[in-house]
Design a protein around this motif. Structure first.
Motif, PDB file in Angstrom:
ATOM      1  N   LYS A  47       0.917  -1.357  -0.007  1.00 53.01           N
ATOM      2  CA  LYS A  47       0.130   0.309  -0.188  1.00 53.01           C
ATOM      3  C   LYS A  47       1.030   1.286   0.161  1.00 53.01           C
ATOM      4  N   SER A  48       1.455   1.113   0.818  1.00 53.71           N
ATOM      5  CA  SER A  48       2.917   2.358   0.001  1.00 53.71           C
ATOM      6  C   SER A  48       4.376   2.280   1.181  1.00 53.71           C
ATOM      7  N   LEU A  49       4.875   3.001   0.582  1.00 55.24           N
ATOM      8  CA  LEU A  49       6.986   2.446   0.796  1.00 55.24           C
ATOM      9  C   LEU A  49       7.469   2.959   2.492  1.00 55.24           C
ATOM     10  N   TYR A  50       6.458   3.944   2.791  1.00 52.64           N
ATOM     11  CA  TYR A  50       6.369   4.275   4.211  1.00 52.64           C
ATOM     12  C   TYR A  50       5.490   3.474   5.476  1.00 52.64           C
ATOM     13  N   THR A  51       4.920   2.415   4.896  1.00 57.00           N
ATOM     14  CA  THR A  51       4.298   1.353   6.083  1.00 57.00           C
ATOM     15  C   THR A  51       3.629   0.436   6.037  1.00 57.00           C
ATOM     16  N   LYS A  52       4.369  -0.601   6.930  1.00 58.16           N
ATOM     17  CA  LYS A  52       4.436  -1.958   6.149  1.00 58.16           C
ATOM     18  C   LYS A  52       2.985  -2.078   6.700  1.00 58.16           C
ATOM     19  N   GLU A  53       2.571  -3.255   6.103  1.00 57.63           N
ATOM     20  CA  GLU A  53       0.632  -3.947   6.448  1.00 57.63           C
ATOM     21  C   GLU A  53       0.993  -5.318   5.884  1.00 57.63           C
ATOM     22  N   SER A  54       0.763  -6.641   6.636  1.00 57.64           N
ATOM     23  CA  SER A  54       1.355  -8.196   6.600  1.00 57.64           C
ATOM     24  C   SER A  54      -0.201  -8.603   5.553  1.00 57.64           C
ATOM     25  N   LEU A  55       0.105  -8.759   4.447  1.00 62.50           N
ATOM     26  CA  LEU A  55      -1.071  -9.407   4.089  1.00 62.50           C
ATOM     27  C   LEU A  55      -1.491 -10.825   4.802  1.00 62.50           C
ATOM     28  N   ARG A  56      -3.070 -10.862   3.917  1.00 62.00           N
ATOM     29  CA  ARG A  56      -3.549 -11.866   4.847  1.00 62.00           C
ATOM     30  C   ARG A  56      -4.225 -13.185   3.482  1.00 62.00           C
ATOM     31  N   SER A  57      -4.631 -14.387   4.268  1.00 61.73           N
ATOM     32  CA  SER A  57      -4.127 -15.658   2.790  1.00 61.73           C
ATOM     33  C   SER A  57      -5.464 -15.492   2.170  1.00 61.73           C
ATOM     34  N   ASP A  58      -6.423 -14.976   2.094  1.00 68.53           N
ATOM     35  CA  ASP A  58      -7.642 -15.183   2.380  1.00 68.53           C
ATOM     36  C   ASP A  58      -8.486 -14.085   0.921  1.00 68.53           C
ATOM     37  N   PRO A  59      -7.876 -12.756   0.647  1.00 64.09           N
ATOM     38  CA  PRO A  59      -8.165 -12.229   0.012  1.00 64.09           C
ATOM     39  C   PRO A  59      -6.877 -12.043  -1.463  1.00 64.09           C
ATOM     40  N   TRP A  60      -7.281 -11.673  -2.809  1.00 60.74           N
ATOM     41  CA  TRP A  60      -6.697 -11.847  -3.324  1.00 60.74           C
ATOM     42  C   TRP A  60      -6.333 -10.523  -3.700  1.00 60.74           C
ATOM     43  N   TYR A  61      -4.984 -10.132  -3.565  1.00 62.33           N
ATOM     44  CA  TYR A  61      -4.108  -8.537  -3.986  1.00 62.33           C
ATOM     45  C   TYR A  61      -3.649  -8.546  -5.739  1.00 62.33           C
ATOM     46  N   ASN A  62      -3.746  -7.763  -6.180  1.00 59.95           N
ATOM     47  CA  ASN A  62      -3.274  -7.014  -7.075  1.00 59.95           C
ATOM     48  C   ASN A  62      -2.288  -6.027  -7.293  1.00 59.95           C
ATOM     49  N   LEU A  63      -0.894  -6.364  -7.310  1.00 61.68           N
ATOM     50  CA  LEU A  63       0.098  -5.919  -7.450  1.00 61.68           C
ATOM     51  C   LEU A  63       0.355  -5.570  -8.427  1.00 61.68           C
ATOM     52  N   SER A  64       1.264  -4.432  -8.764  1.00 56.14           N
ATOM     53  CA  SER A  64       2.085  -4.359  -9.709  1.00 56.14           C
ATOM     54  C   SER A  64       4.026  -3.395  -9.604  1.00 56.14           C
ATOM     55  N   PHE A  65       4.353  -4.341 -10.633  1.00 54.93           N
ATOM     56  CA  PHE A  65       6.103  -3.850 -10.190  1.00 54.93           C
ATOM     57  C   PHE A  65       7.094  -3.533 -10.864  1.00 54.93           C
ATOM     58  N   GLU A  66       7.838  -3.129 -11.636  1.00 57.34           N
ATOM     59  CA  GLU A  66       8.470  -3.649 -13.006  1.00 57.34           C
ATOM     60  C   GLU A  66       9.466  -4.727 -12.918  1.00 57.34           C
ATOM     61  N   LEU A  67       9.516  -5.136 -13.683  1.00 63.62           N
ATOM     62  CA  LEU A  67      10.396  -6.361 -13.852  1.00 63.62           C
ATOM     63  C   LEU A  67      11.872  -5.902 -14.017  1.00 63.62           C
ATOM     64  N   ASN A  68      13.313  -6.400 -13.963  1.00 67.44           N
ATOM     65  CA  ASN A  68      14.155  -6.274 -14.627  1.00 67.44           C
ATOM     66  C   ASN A  68      14.865  -6.994 -15.448  1.00 67.44           C
ATOM     67  N   ALA A  69      15.109  -5.906 -16.495  1.00 66.21           N
ATOM     68  CA  ALA A  69      14.984  -6.572 -18.405  1.00 66.21           C
ATOM     69  C   ALA A  69      15.884  -7.568 -18.902  1.00 66.21           C
ATOM     70  N   ASP A  70      16.763  -7.292 -18.327  1.00 63.73           N
ATOM     71  CA  ASP A  70      17.942  -8.249 -18.193  1.00 63.73           C
ATOM     72  C   ASP A  70      18.622 -10.016 -17.659  1.00 63.73           C
ATOM     73  N   ASP A  71      18.756 -10.044 -18.878  1.00 66.57           N
ATOM     74  CA  ASP A  71      18.959 -11.890 -18.696  1.00 66.57           C
ATOM     75  C   ASP A  71      20.115 -12.259 -18.034  1.00 66.57           C
ATOM     76  N   VAL A  72      20.170 -13.230 -17.385  1.00 67.09           N
ATOM     77  CA  VAL A  72      21.730 -13.670 -16.902  1.00 67.09           C
ATOM     78  C   VAL A  72      22.007 -15.648 -17.885  1.00 67.09           C
ATOM     79  N   VAL A  73      22.680 -16.011 -18.846  1.00 67.96           N
ATOM     80  CA  VAL A  73      22.922 -16.338 -19.215  1.00 67.96           C
ATOM     81  C   VAL A  73      24.218 -17.250 -18.949  1.00 67.96           C
ATOM     82  N   PHE A  74      24.043 -18.389 -18.277  1.00 68.65           N
ATOM     83  CA  PHE A  74      24.749 -19.496 -17.907  1.00 68.65           C
ATOM     84  C   PHE A  74      25.772 -20.023 -18.247  1.00 68.65           C
ATOM     85  N   ALA A  75      27.261 -20.345 -18.621  1.00 66.17           N
ATOM     86  CA  ALA A  75      27.047 -22.190 -19.764  1.00 66.17           C
ATOM     87  C   ALA A  75      27.541 -23.052 -18.233  1.00 66.17           C
ATOM     88  N   THR A  76      27.520 -23.808 -19.063  1.00 66.12           N
ATOM     89  CA  THR A  76      27.152 -25.053 -18.824  1.00 66.12           C
ATOM     90  C   THR A  76      28.685 -25.754 -17.987  1.00 66.12           C
TER      91      THR A  76
END
Length: 81
Positions: A47-76
């Motif tokens: 809900k906020s960067l400044y206040t922490k609130e625990s999520l509950r297990s019964d409702p669904w939450y709509n969360l959105s955030f940016e993903l880092n678009a870089d891929d890292v490929v490791f050689a075997t």
């Protein structure tokens, strides 16, 4: 990494999507680093960067955030031990 001045187009496109994208190439590097770390999400701040609130297990939450678009490929590398 984009390859300069190399565009590929698929289909005729439209006003919202031209159907074109820049060609890319794999950017490689040799490293002796053994740990790759990216981002952690503290969903308690959904809900906020400044206040922490625990999520509950019964409702669904709509969360959105940016993903880092870089891929890292490791050689075997075969295990030598």
């Amino acid at each position: 990494m984009n390859v300069p001045n190399t565009w590929v187009c698929w289909g005729g496109g439209n006003a919202l999507d031209t159907g074109c994208y820049a060609q890319t190439q794999i950017n490689t590097a040799v490293s002796d680093t053994s740990v790759v770390a990216r981002t952690l999400a503290d969903v308690g701040h959904y809900k906020s960067l400044y206040t922490k609130e625990s999520l509950r297990s019964d409702p669904w939450y709509n969360l959105s955030f940016e993903l880092n678009a870089d891929d890292v490929v490791f050689a075997t590398v075969p295990f030598q031990g």
